[in-house]
Design an enzyme around this catalytic site. Structure first.
Site, PDB file in Angstrom:
ATOM      1  CG  HIS A   1      -5.543  -1.948  -9.581  1.00 49.52           C
ATOM      2  ND1 HIS A   1      -5.223  -1.148  -8.229  1.00 49.52           N
ATOM      3  CD2 HIS A   1      -6.863  -1.227 -10.431  1.00 49.52           C
ATOM      4  CE1 HIS A   1      -6.218   0.020  -8.072  1.00 49.52           C
ATOM      5  NE2 HIS A   1      -7.317  -0.749  -9.094  1.00 49.52           N
TER       6      HIS A   1
ATOM      7  CG  MET B   1      -1.697  -1.563   0.896  1.00 46.34           C
ATOM      8  SD  MET B   1      -2.736  -0.371  -0.187  1.00 46.34           S
ATOM      9  CE  MET B   1      -3.859  -2.261  -0.572  1.00 46.34           C
TER      10      MET B   1
END
Length: 195
Positions: free
Chosen positions: A108, A89
């Site tokens: 993703h 992240m």
């Protein structure tokens, strides 16, 4: 080919990659897990598979460059050829991008360029789209903007819940990511032979 996986959370994609390497579905050596969250469950997964893990938090360094310079030292020490992001992240900065140009892969949970950023599944669900999916791409200086290696669609049913959509997306990620990583490794190896 020596791989480092970067992860921040639960680590299901990390586990899938580690198992694919064990079963020789990915022809590589998983040398290192880099994690930026000391309490992330992915650390337990790495420990159970006897994969060395390093916790590095950017807030412990004065600048992003300083943080990534330390990251590079760990990667160099382990002779890492390819970085695989699996729920990491943090945005990758210039220091890493320069050293690992076209050698950082990310997964993703949307059909990029739609719904980039940290909450791709939630954003797609909230937008009421009829399909979303999973994208594997190379990392560049943007957020989820690098060249796309592979995409797979996921239909959003009329009775879909956010939880059921998350489950479908994760299932696709787990089947898709190892094969795309292996295909990219083969491409890199071919380029090395031809250069």
């Amino acid at each position: 080919m020596k791989i480092a996986v970067f992860a921040s959370g639960n680590g299901t994609n990390f586990e899938v990659i580690a198992e694919a390497i064990q079963k020789k579905r990915i022809e590589a050596e998983l040398k290192l897990l880099i994690c930026d969250q000391p309490k992330a469950y992915v650390l337990k997964r790495a420990e159970s598979k006897a994969i060395p893990a390093t916790i590095l938090q950017s807030k412990q360094y004065p600048t992003k460059k300083a943080f990534e310079t330390v990251l590079l030292e760990h990667l160099d020490r382990n002779e890492i050829d390819l970085i695989v992001l699996a729920g990491y992240m943090r945005i990758i900065g210039q220091t890493l991008l320069e050293k690992y140009a076209d050698r950082i892969i990310n997964i993703h949970p949307s059909l990029l360029p739609a719904f980039p950023g940290i909450s791709g599944i939630k954003d797609a669900f909230a937008a009421g789209v009829s399909e979303t999916g999973v994208t594997v791409h190379l990392v560049d200086q943007g957020v989820d903007t690098g060249p796309i290696l592979s995409q797979q669609k996921v239909m959003v049913e009329s009775d879909e819940t956010l939880e059921s959509l998350e489950e479908k997306i994760h299932k696709i990620e787990h089947s898709m990511y190892p094969s795309v990583i292996q295909a990219y490794i083969e491409k890199l190896q071919k380029e090395q032979v031809n250069s």
